[in-house]
Scaffold this motif. Structure first.
Motif, mmCIF file in Angstrom:
data_model
loop_
_atom_site.group_PDB
_atom_site.id
_atom_site.type_symbol
_atom_site.label_atom_id
_atom_site.label_comp_id
_atom_site.label_asym_id
_atom_site.label_seq_id
_atom_site.Cartn_x
_atom_site.Cartn_y
_atom_site.Cartn_z
ATOM 1 N N ARG B 50 0.954 -1.322 0.115
ATOM 2 C CA ARG B 50 -0.043 0.057 -0.109
ATOM 3 C C ARG B 50 0.973 1.372 0.038
ATOM 4 N N SER B 51 0.207 2.237 -0.390
ATOM 5 C CA SER B 51 0.990 3.551 -0.411
ATOM 6 C C SER B 51 1.663 4.074 0.796
ATOM 7 N N ASN B 52 1.115 3.591 2.064
ATOM 8 C CA ASN B 52 1.489 4.294 3.063
ATOM 9 C C ASN B 52 2.776 3.054 3.876
ATOM 10 N N GLU B 53 2.840 2.290 3.004
ATOM 11 C CA GLU B 53 3.844 1.155 3.476
ATOM 12 C C GLU B 53 5.288 1.277 2.629
ATOM 13 N N ARG B 54 6.222 1.106 3.399
ATOM 14 C CA ARG B 54 7.677 1.274 2.836
ATOM 15 C C ARG B 54 8.457 -0.148 2.285
ATOM 16 N N GLU B 55 8.057 -1.118 3.248
ATOM 17 C CA GLU B 55 8.447 -2.615 2.874
ATOM 18 C C GLU B 55 7.635 -3.393 3.320
ATOM 19 N N LYS B 56 7.484 -4.543 2.495
ATOM 20 C CA LYS B 56 6.876 -5.847 2.860
ATOM 21 C C LYS B 56 7.434 -6.976 2.597
ATOM 22 N N HIS B 57 7.152 -7.790 3.268
ATOM 23 C CA HIS B 57 7.895 -8.973 3.086
ATOM 24 C C HIS B 57 6.646 -10.379 2.875
ATOM 25 N N SER B 58 7.198 -11.200 1.966
ATOM 26 C CA SER B 58 6.215 -12.648 1.909
ATOM 27 C C SER B 58 7.319 -13.658 1.474
ATOM 28 N N GLY B 59 7.615 -14.646 2.322
ATOM 29 C CA GLY B 59 8.500 -15.680 2.160
ATOM 30 C C GLY B 59 9.629 -14.946 1.709
ATOM 31 N N ARG B 60 10.240 -15.775 0.697
ATOM 32 C CA ARG B 60 11.523 -15.114 0.225
ATOM 33 C C ARG B 60 11.532 -13.719 -0.697
ATOM 34 N N LEU B 61 10.305 -13.225 -0.789
ATOM 35 C CA LEU B 61 9.937 -11.881 -1.371
ATOM 36 C C LEU B 61 9.956 -10.713 -0.556
ATOM 37 N N ARG B 62 10.760 -9.791 -1.194
ATOM 38 C CA ARG B 62 10.762 -8.340 0.003
ATOM 39 C C ARG B 62 10.681 -7.217 -1.128
ATOM 40 N N VAL B 63 9.537 -6.518 -1.041
ATOM 41 C CA VAL B 63 9.195 -5.350 -1.658
ATOM 42 C C VAL B 63 9.433 -4.235 -0.964
ATOM 43 N N THR B 64 9.965 -3.089 -1.438
ATOM 44 C CA THR B 64 10.018 -1.903 -1.089
ATOM 45 C C THR B 64 9.104 -0.926 -1.995
ATOM 46 N N LEU B 65 8.728 0.377 -1.524
ATOM 47 C CA LEU B 65 8.084 1.321 -2.199
ATOM 48 C C LEU B 65 8.408 2.744 -1.718
ATOM 49 N N ASP B 66 9.027 3.357 -2.731
ATOM 50 C CA ASP B 66 9.195 4.709 -2.371
ATOM 51 C C ASP B 66 8.274 6.016 -3.168
ATOM 52 N N SER B 72 9.441 1.199 -7.192
ATOM 53 C CA SER B 72 9.412 -0.061 -6.143
ATOM 54 C C SER B 72 10.362 -0.948 -6.660
ATOM 55 N N SER B 73 10.788 -1.848 -5.852
ATOM 56 C CA SER B 73 11.618 -2.900 -5.905
ATOM 57 C C SER B 73 11.297 -4.198 -5.401
ATOM 58 N N LEU B 74 11.542 -5.228 -6.172
ATOM 59 C CA LEU B 74 11.204 -6.527 -5.827
ATOM 60 C C LEU B 74 12.626 -7.337 -5.363
ATOM 61 N N LEU B 75 12.711 -7.798 -4.532
ATOM 62 C CA LEU B 75 13.990 -8.664 -4.128
ATOM 63 C C LEU B 75 13.450 -10.414 -4.121
ATOM 64 N N ILE B 76 13.961 -11.089 -4.738
ATOM 65 C CA ILE B 76 13.773 -12.646 -4.535
ATOM 66 C C ILE B 76 15.133 -13.105 -3.919
ATOM 67 N N THR B 77 15.038 -13.619 -2.685
ATOM 68 C CA THR B 77 16.204 -14.046 -2.119
ATOM 69 C C THR B 77 16.322 -15.628 -2.368
ATOM 70 N N ALA B 78 17.706 -16.073 -2.225
ATOM 71 C CA ALA B 78 17.925 -17.478 -2.573
ATOM 72 C C ALA B 78 16.999 -17.998 -3.673
ATOM 73 N N SER B 79 17.472 -17.313 -4.691
ATOM 74 C CA SER B 79 16.620 -17.900 -6.048
ATOM 75 C C SER B 79 16.641 -19.348 -6.255
ATOM 76 N N ARG B 80 15.831 -19.857 -7.107
ATOM 77 C CA ARG B 80 15.653 -21.328 -7.761
ATOM 78 C C ARG B 80 15.205 -21.328 -9.074
ATOM 79 N N ALA B 81 15.543 -22.440 -9.541
ATOM 80 C CA ALA B 81 15.231 -22.520 -11.037
ATOM 81 C C ALA B 81 13.742 -22.107 -11.107
ATOM 82 N N ALA B 82 12.956 -22.622 -10.479
ATOM 83 C CA ALA B 82 11.489 -22.608 -10.535
ATOM 84 C C ALA B 82 11.146 -20.924 -10.342
ATOM 85 N N ASP B 83 12.161 -20.140 -10.077
ATOM 86 C CA ASP B 83 11.525 -18.748 -10.043
ATOM 87 C C ASP B 83 11.576 -18.236 -11.345
ATOM 88 N N THR B 84 12.145 -19.137 -12.290
ATOM 89 C CA THR B 84 12.344 -18.486 -13.811
ATOM 90 C C THR B 84 11.107 -18.186 -14.306
#
Lengths: 115, 108
Positions: B50-66, B72-84
């Protein structure tokens, strides 16, 4: 988990013919959408539908396009007289509430090929 | 157009590495959503911030919003082949706008 289903998966039609693409949204969802994706390009919004009427439409959604919810489960997109440039993937989506606050759930699409 | 570009357009990494994708938009928003699209399939919703949030996590996903930078950025940590897949950000103006997407390839 409930899914949005679309039929057919692939539709081949002669230019100038009418085509109807069908979708069954998730049953408790109230908002319905159609998008298209031309090969290699981004997903483009066509129309949103709520309470049995169009709530928003894009400039792509001209008089050749129409949508209908003929019964309690189906949501259709009709293209009246197809053109070559209508060839694309068409995706249906639904959401529980307005997508400004809720995620959309997409079907796997219908590939429309106009000959 | 409401939506800007995602960058990079394509990203190739080794399994186990992190992947970062960026998205820019042009007008004010209520929220921003990220979706994934596997080849030949429909889009799958990943996360809504949401527009009043700066960061949010869901499992291996981290999203930031400025919202000041409209990005915005999407970070996928410890990537797997299935993330293709291709990853898209989306915003709602008077219609739902998707970005051009980042095509991510994770090499096993």
């Amino acid at each position: 988990e409930p899914e949005v289903t679309q039929t057919p998966s692939h539709q081949v039609t002669q230019m100038g013919q009418e085509v109807i693409l069908r979708c069954v949204p998730i049953s408790n969802h109230l908002y319905f959408y159609w998008y298209r994706q031309i090969l290699g390009q981004k997903v483009e919004f066509l129309v949103s539908f709520y309470n049995n009427e169009i709530s928003e439409k894009s400039e792509i959604f001209d008089d050749q396009f129409s949508v209908e919810r003929p019964d309690g489960s189906n949501f259709t997109l009709k293209i009246r007289s197809t053109k070559l440039e209508d060839s694309a993937m068409y995706f249906c989506a639904s959401s529980e509430a307005w997508t400004g606050n809720q995620p959309q759930h997409f079907g796997d699409g219908t590939r429309l090929s106009i000959l | 157009s409401q939506q800007g570009e995602e960058d990079p357009q394509a990203l190739s990494i080794q399994e186990g590495e992190n992947a970062t994708m960026n998205c820019s938009y042009k007008t004010s928003i209520n929220n921003l959503q990220w979706y994934r699209q596997n080849s030949g399939r429909g889009l799958v919703h990943l996360i809504l911030i949401r527009s009043n949030e700066r960061e949010k996590h869901s499992g291996r996903l981290r999203v930031t919003l400025d919202t000041s930078k409209k990005s915005s950025s999407l970070l996928i940590t410890a990537s797997r082949a299935a993330d293709t897949a291709s990853y898209f950000c989306a915003t709602w103006g008077n219609q739902f706008y998707f970005g051009t997407g980042t095509s991510l390839t994770v090499i096993p």
